[in-house]
Design a protein around this motif. Structure first.
Motif, PDB file in Angstrom:
ATOM      1  N   VAL A  52      82.666 -34.990 -42.081  1.00 42.53           N
ATOM      2  CA  VAL A  52      83.973 -35.904 -41.369  1.00 42.53           C
ATOM      3  C   VAL A  52      84.914 -35.985 -42.600  1.00 42.53           C
ATOM      4  O   VAL A  52      84.528 -36.257 -43.719  1.00 42.53           O
ATOM      5  CB  VAL A  52      83.069 -37.150 -41.376  1.00 42.53           C
ATOM      6  N   THR A  53      86.260 -36.162 -42.180  1.00 43.89           N
ATOM      7  CA  THR A  53      87.296 -36.184 -43.051  1.00 43.89           C
ATOM      8  C   THR A  53      87.068 -37.449 -43.611  1.00 43.89           C
ATOM      9  O   THR A  53      87.018 -38.874 -42.855  1.00 43.89           O
ATOM     10  CB  THR A  53      88.626 -36.052 -42.153  1.00 43.89           C
ATOM     11  N   TYR A  54      87.269 -37.810 -44.919  1.00 40.32           N
ATOM     12  CA  TYR A  54      87.187 -38.861 -45.705  1.00 40.32           C
ATOM     13  C   TYR A  54      85.610 -39.579 -45.511  1.00 40.32           C
ATOM     14  O   TYR A  54      85.468 -40.751 -45.598  1.00 40.32           O
ATOM     15  CB  TYR A  54      88.255 -39.885 -45.631  1.00 40.32           C
ATOM     16  N   GLY A  55      84.688 -39.175 -44.853  1.00 44.18           N
ATOM     17  CA  GLY A  55      83.353 -39.710 -44.499  1.00 44.18           C
ATOM     18  C   GLY A  55      82.741 -40.065 -45.875  1.00 44.18           C
ATOM     19  O   GLY A  55      82.230 -40.799 -45.952  1.00 44.18           O
ATOM     20  N   TRP A  56      82.963 -39.220 -47.114  1.00 44.66           N
ATOM     21  CA  TRP A  56      82.323 -39.554 -48.099  1.00 44.66           C
ATOM     22  C   TRP A  56      82.874 -40.738 -48.548  1.00 44.66           C
ATOM     23  O   TRP A  56      82.096 -41.607 -49.560  1.00 44.66           O
ATOM     24  CB  TRP A  56      82.548 -38.041 -49.156  1.00 44.66           C
ATOM     25  N   LEU A  57      84.236 -40.891 -48.498  1.00 44.79           N
ATOM     26  CA  LEU A  57      84.650 -42.026 -49.145  1.00 44.79           C
ATOM     27  C   LEU A  57      84.256 -43.255 -48.415  1.00 44.79           C
ATOM     28  O   LEU A  57      83.814 -44.243 -48.982  1.00 44.79           O
ATOM     29  CB  LEU A  57      86.112 -41.908 -48.920  1.00 44.79           C
ATOM     30  N   ILE A  58      84.363 -43.182 -46.764  1.00 44.18           N
ATOM     31  CA  ILE A  58      83.671 -44.481 -46.319  1.00 44.18           C
ATOM     32  C   ILE A  58      82.269 -44.651 -46.588  1.00 44.18           C
ATOM     33  O   ILE A  58      81.759 -45.748 -46.923  1.00 44.18           O
ATOM     34  CB  ILE A  58      83.622 -44.178 -44.689  1.00 44.18           C
ATOM     35  N   ARG A  59      81.246 -43.717 -46.538  1.00 45.27           N
ATOM     36  CA  ARG A  59      79.901 -44.013 -46.968  1.00 45.27           C
ATOM     37  C   ARG A  59      79.883 -44.426 -48.440  1.00 45.27           C
ATOM     38  O   ARG A  59      79.086 -45.510 -48.632  1.00 45.27           O
ATOM     39  CB  ARG A  59      79.014 -42.731 -47.004  1.00 45.27           C
ATOM     40  N   ASN A  60      80.560 -44.005 -49.331  1.00 48.11           N
ATOM     41  CA  ASN A  60      80.580 -44.391 -50.762  1.00 48.11           C
ATOM     42  C   ASN A  60      80.902 -45.763 -50.988  1.00 48.11           C
ATOM     43  O   ASN A  60      80.653 -46.521 -51.894  1.00 48.11           O
ATOM     44  CB  ASN A  60      80.930 -43.316 -51.798  1.00 48.11           C
TER      45      ASN A  60
END
Length: 176
Positions: A52-60
């Motif tokens: 997911v686009t920017y999913g890593w950012l949202i989760r972290n």
């Protein structure tokens, strides 16, 4: 209101509320990708983090903000206690804040279980071992925790029940 002699130590409550709002937004986005079953939980978290686009950012952001929220709530409670701001007429405000502190810890416990990976397993094991050390009801509460805490139930607590309790407690806290 913040007094004229106020400084950054008067703002822990505001920072805590901001982090709660950050959790609301990031958690809402993660709802679209998370699957609350033991078989698919980790895969859905990995999909969010890698595909997911920017999913890593949202989760972290959600994950690290949880740790920061616990610290901010602790500092807020400590600051209120040291300034003796819990006395009359703010007793209900103080009690709602303490209950909110417990809810934040429950959010952390239920949230850490949701990915259902090795870290989730060991975090649940550590919490259970710690709870078993509590006098009188520790072993009973630990058994209840281990029997009832699974991905699906943790999801319901984390996404539906605890946010409802949070809204009620914040309403009480802000009204006082």
């Amino acid at each position: 209101p913040i007094p004229d002699h106020g400084h950054c130590f008067y703002c822990f409550g505001g920072w805590s509320f901001f982090i709660i709002l950050l959790h609301l937004v990031s958690g809402f986005v993660m709802l679209f990708y998370y699957t609350p079953t033991p078989e698919k939980a980790l895969d859905s978290v990995n999909y969010l983090s890698t595909e997911v686009t920017y999913g890593w950012l949202i989760r972290n952001m959600h994950r690290w903000a949880a740790t920061l929220l616990i610290a901010m709530v602790f500092f807020h409670i400590t600051s209120v206690f040291l300034h003796r701001a819990f006395r009359n007429p703010r007793e209900l405000n103080w009690l709602s804040g303490l209950l909110m502190g417990l809810v934040v810890i429950l959010f952390s416990v239920t949230g850490v279980i949701l990915p259902w990976d090795w870290r989730s397993y060991w975090d649940l094991t550590i919490w259970a071992d710690y709870i078993a050390t509590w006098p009188f009801f520790g072993h009973a509460f630990r058994d209840f925790l281990l029997i009832n805490f699974a991905v699906g139930r943790s999801f319901v607590l984390h996404v539906w029940l605890l946010p409802l309790v949070t809204i009620i407690l914040l309403w009480i806290h802000f009204k006082m």
